[in-house]
Write a protein that holds these residues in place. Structure first.
Motif, mmCIF file in Angstrom:
data_model
loop_
_atom_site.group_PDB
_atom_site.id
_atom_site.type_symbol
_atom_site.label_atom_id
_atom_site.label_comp_id
_atom_site.label_asym_id
_atom_site.label_seq_id
_atom_site.Cartn_x
_atom_site.Cartn_y
_atom_site.Cartn_z
ATOM 1 N N VAL A 78 -11.325 -41.714 123.986
ATOM 2 C CA VAL A 78 -10.099 -40.997 124.321
ATOM 3 C C VAL A 78 -9.126 -41.118 123.158
ATOM 4 O O VAL A 78 -8.879 -42.221 122.650
ATOM 5 C CB VAL A 78 -9.468 -41.554 125.613
ATOM 6 N N SER A 79 -8.590 -39.987 122.744
ATOM 7 C CA SER A 79 -7.590 -39.967 121.683
ATOM 8 C C SER A 79 -6.313 -39.324 122.206
ATOM 9 O O SER A 79 -6.362 -38.377 123.002
ATOM 10 C CB SER A 79 -8.098 -39.187 120.459
ATOM 11 N N THR A 354 2.252 -33.207 129.287
ATOM 12 C CA THR A 354 0.976 -33.748 128.811
ATOM 13 C C THR A 354 -0.119 -32.727 129.054
ATOM 14 O O THR A 354 -0.229 -32.182 130.164
ATOM 15 C CB THR A 354 0.625 -35.058 129.537
ATOM 16 N N ARG A 355 -0.898 -32.467 128.046
ATOM 17 C CA ARG A 355 -2.107 -31.644 128.174
ATOM 18 C C ARG A 355 -3.317 -32.553 128.048
ATOM 19 O O ARG A 355 -3.379 -33.392 127.161
ATOM 20 C CB ARG A 355 -2.166 -30.542 127.117
ATOM 21 N N SER A 356 -4.273 -32.361 128.933
ATOM 22 C CA SER A 356 -5.468 -33.204 128.947
ATOM 23 C C SER A 356 -6.711 -32.340 128.829
ATOM 24 O O SER A 356 -6.758 -31.228 129.366
ATOM 25 C CB SER A 356 -5.535 -34.034 130.235
ATOM 26 N N CYS A 451 -11.847 -29.533 133.739
ATOM 27 C CA CYS A 451 -11.934 -30.209 132.438
ATOM 28 C C CYS A 451 -10.611 -30.155 131.685
ATOM 29 O O CYS A 451 -10.294 -31.065 130.928
ATOM 30 C CB CYS A 451 -13.052 -29.578 131.602
ATOM 31 N N SER A 452 -9.845 -29.090 131.840
ATOM 32 C CA SER A 452 -8.564 -28.979 131.166
ATOM 33 C C SER A 452 -7.477 -28.750 132.193
ATOM 34 O O SER A 452 -7.654 -27.974 133.122
ATOM 35 C CB SER A 452 -8.516 -27.831 130.181
ATOM 36 N N PHE A 453 -6.376 -29.403 132.003
ATOM 37 C CA PHE A 453 -5.251 -29.246 132.917
ATOM 38 C C PHE A 453 -3.978 -29.698 132.215
ATOM 39 O O PHE A 453 -4.005 -30.442 131.232
ATOM 40 C CB PHE A 453 -5.462 -30.045 134.213
ATOM 41 N N PHE A 508 -1.075 -34.845 123.912
ATOM 42 C CA PHE A 508 -2.379 -34.215 124.102
ATOM 43 C C PHE A 508 -3.430 -35.313 124.183
ATOM 44 O O PHE A 508 -3.673 -36.040 123.217
ATOM 45 C CB PHE A 508 -2.698 -33.255 122.960
ATOM 46 N N ILE A 509 -4.025 -35.452 125.358
ATOM 47 C CA ILE A 509 -5.062 -36.461 125.597
ATOM 48 C C ILE A 509 -6.405 -35.743 125.625
ATOM 49 O O ILE A 509 -6.623 -34.844 126.445
ATOM 50 C CB ILE A 509 -4.815 -37.196 126.927
ATOM 51 N N SER A 510 -7.297 -36.140 124.743
ATOM 52 C CA SER A 510 -8.593 -35.465 124.633
ATOM 53 C C SER A 510 -9.704 -36.496 124.554
ATOM 54 O O SER A 510 -9.501 -37.629 124.102
ATOM 55 C CB SER A 510 -8.640 -34.554 123.399
ATOM 56 N N GLU A 511 -10.874 -36.086 124.999
ATOM 57 C CA GLU A 511 -12.080 -36.899 124.897
ATOM 58 C C GLU A 511 -12.961 -36.357 123.775
ATOM 59 O O GLU A 511 -13.171 -35.138 123.681
ATOM 60 C CB GLU A 511 -12.856 -36.895 126.213
ATOM 61 N N ASN A 512 -13.457 -37.241 122.957
ATOM 62 C CA ASN A 512 -14.337 -36.878 121.855
ATOM 63 C C ASN A 512 -15.626 -37.686 121.959
ATOM 64 O O ASN A 512 -15.605 -38.854 122.382
ATOM 65 C CB ASN A 512 -13.665 -37.158 120.506
#
Length: 644
Positions: A78-79, A354-356, A451-453, A508-512
């Motif tokens: 998570v970044s 916040t965007r996830s 997946c995105s919200f 912006f919280i994203s999974e890589n």
């Protein structure tokens, strides 16, 4: 001839090996993995055993490490990225807690209100304009109400299944499953406080469910809401919109980003439970407002007119408004996550945006658009878990009960439930909802997270409004703006609301993916080189020897056995008389020629002869000619070299 010469000079190796043991020995002597070679060339049993143990340990470590690498490949990191920029303002939906003006709904609710007041008078001695004297249930008038015919209110004398029917005043034994609708059912030691109602299957009167409440307020409200929804389901949508609050009724003042706004910036939509709601910045006209400055002065500021005097006393017990902050493409689930606004107070709501973004399969079990979910979206908005759950329940309601539940959108070809057309819907709804809560309908297993919200974290603070020193002039000015030039507004009818960004930091919280396929292969190569000094070529060699060559040897052996069995069966077939010379014509196995290749001249000479035959004799040469004559009618190709 060339093939025969190669076979005479080269040893039998690889897939041409006659047995698996010879194949393994050939592999150990020729492979680049040093451990396998040391097993074969080492002298002494102890040293050979040690090398076997070390080699097997290295193989086990390789398998373990590779399994760990594969499991780690499907993990995600998570970044969090924070950036400062101009942010789009969300949609803000505002609803009055009271859905419809009580003065406009009296004609539709008069009979229900009358029965509710009688129930309060019978149970608690409540009477408007009279002394609060408890009346006996036997004093109930003889006219049967349709509400009590459908759902009778019951009062329990003890915790057994014995109750007093409010309509008849008679005690009766209640059969059926008991469901406690209050979590605090055991907080009261007085059994007289237990009130409930009974729902029975219209097609089978023995199938009943009993719902009890530790609080009489909750019992009366739940009983009232059931009949209320049944009445509202029969009223057309256009009529309900007229019975609810208009934008002029709800909104007194409006400011956004320091500029004045009005009802043209709000979009109306009708909610089944909250009546007419109004959404600021809905984006329906293709324009989404944004803000470039944080703080309460640069957000949305509205003053709401609540009109407490026109509230339904049995439907709602609190005063104020409900708001929800959401994306323009999301449906506002006010009844689930709405925030209540007090009257006679200024409510400030600060937001953090916040965007996830989550990774889909195989990293997580989320869905991109909801297209892979076998549930129809009834809300015509972007997919969310709540939309899926509500749509799934409504679908099950239509399939099981034959009609749709009033608080959710109407599916195509269905109609809302009412006990005139669907006398069994209340019992069916409660039993179905019980299964839904216990996750027995399968909706929680079918529906997945998006997946995105987008998410707005809210921080709420409340202050007294208006202040004592400014109350008089402010209420008079607002009364003038409202059009009431004589009567002054009451501050309990007003609510001040401010919605703003506390800062313009977008998170912006994203999974890589933790590993890519290149890193995975590199890690595999490192493990193989560390424990077995092996490369990709060695892996290919292992696959060839241990799978392809071994399989070919096994299949060849099985084919030879099957072929021999078939020949023996043909030779020993019934009805075939033994012939002389069969024994002489039988072949002999030559240990030097195991494979299926044709024997050469040299190998043919090494074949053992039958015991009765004599050694072949070479005829003496004919010296009268210079031409050599052979004893065979046709010379074999293998003997051409000798003849020359």
């Amino acid at each position: 001839k060339i093939t025969a010469r190669i076979k005479r000079t080269l040893p039998v190796r690889g897939p041409q090996a006659p047995t698996l043991s010879e194949l393994m020995r050939w592999y150990c002597l020729n492979t680049n993995t040093h451990g396998c070679r040391r097993i074969v060339v080492s002298r002494g049993r102890l040293r050979r055993f040690i090398w076997i143990l070390l080699t097997l340990s290295a193989v086990g470590l390789i398998l373990w490490q590779c399994a760990e690498l594969l499991m780690n490949y499907y993990s995600a990191s998570v970044s969090v990225t924070v950036q400062f920029q101009k942010l789009p303002f969300p949609a803000v939906t505002i609803c009055n807690i009271n859905p419809y003006k009580y003065s406009s709904m009296k004609d539709y609710l008069s009979e229900l209100d009358k029965e509710t007041k009688k129930a309060l008078e019978t149970f608690y001695g409540f009477s408007e304009g009279k002394s609060k004297v408890r009346r006996s249930a036997g004093d109930w008038n003889g006219t049967e109400s349709q509400f009590f015919r459908q759902i009778p209110l019951l009062k329990f004398e003890d915790f057994s299944k014995t109750a007093t029917d409010l309509r008849s005043g008679r005690k009766r034994k209640i059969e059926g499953s008991v469901f406690h609708k209050d979590s605090s059912i055991v907080n009261s030691g007085d059994s007289n406080d237990i009130i409930g109602f009974q729902l029975c299957d219209a097609n089978n009167s023995s199938e009943c469910a009993l719902y009890t409440f530790s609080s009489g307020v909750n019992a009366i409200q739940e009983w009232y809401k059931l009949h209320y929804m049944n009445i509202m389901a029969q009223i057309p949508l256009e009529t309900k919109e007229e019975l609810s609050y208009s934008a002029d009724d709800l909104l007194l003042t409006c400011f956004f980003d320091g500029l004045s706004c009005d009802k043209r910036h709000f979009t109306r939509f009708h909610h089944p439970l909250h009546g007419n709601c109004y959404t600021f910045n809905s984006g329906e006209n293709g324009t989404i407002l944004s803000t470039s400055t944080g703080g309460s002065e640069y957000g949305l500021q509205v003053v709401l007119y609540i009109d407490e005097a026109d509230y339904n006393p049995f439907l709602v017990t609190s005063t104020g408004a409900k708001i929800i902050v959401h994306d323009q493409n999301e449906y506002p689930f006010i009844e689930d996550i709405g925030t209540e606004i007090e009257t006679a107070a200024a409510t400030s709501i600060g937001m953090h945006f916040t965007r996830s973004r989550k990774l889909s399969k195989p990293y997580s079990d989320c869905t991109e658009t909801g297209a892979d979910i076998p549930v129809e979206n009834l809300y015509n908005k972007s997919y969310s878990l709540q939309i899926c759950l509500h749509s799934c329940f409504q679908k099950a309601m239509v399939e099981s009960c034959g009609c749709a539940q009033y608080t959710q959108p109407l599916p195509a070809g269905a109609e809302y439930c009412n006990y005139k057309k669907n006398p069994n819907w209340m019992y069916c709804y409660y039993r179905l909802h019980e299964k839904f809560v216990k996750e027995q309908l399968g909706c929680q297993q079918i529906c997945k997270d998006a997946c995105s919200f987008k998410e707005w974290a809210l921080t709420t603070s409340i202050a007294q409004w208006p202040s004592v020193v400014s109350e008089d002039w402010m209420l008079r000015v607002l009364s003038w703006d409202k059009g009431q030039k004589i009567n002054k507004l009451n501050k309990t009818d007003l609510a001040n609301l401010m919605v703003f960004y506390k800062d313009l930091n977008e998170r912006f919280i994203s999974e890589n993916p933790t590993n890519t396929i290149v890193i995975l292969l590199s890690n595999f190569g490192g493990q193989l080189g560390l424990w077995m000094s092996c490369s990709v070529v060695c892996v290919i060699e292992i696959v060839e020897v241990f799978f392809i060559d071994s399989l070919s040897i096994v299949m060849r052996r099985q084919w030879q056995k099957a072929k021999k069995w078939w020949n023996d069966r043909k030779r020993e077939g019934p009805g075939k008389p033994p012939q002389v010379g069969d024994v002489e014509r039988q072949g002999h196995d030559n240990p030097g020629c195991i494979d299926e290749d044709l024997p050469t001249f040299n190998t043919a000479l090494r074949l053992p002869l039958p015991q009765e035959s004599h050694l072949p004799r070479t005829p003496p040469p004919n010296y009268s000619t210079l031409r050599l004559e052979t004893a065979f009618t046709e010379q074999l190709p293998d003997t051409l070299e000798a003849g020359q």
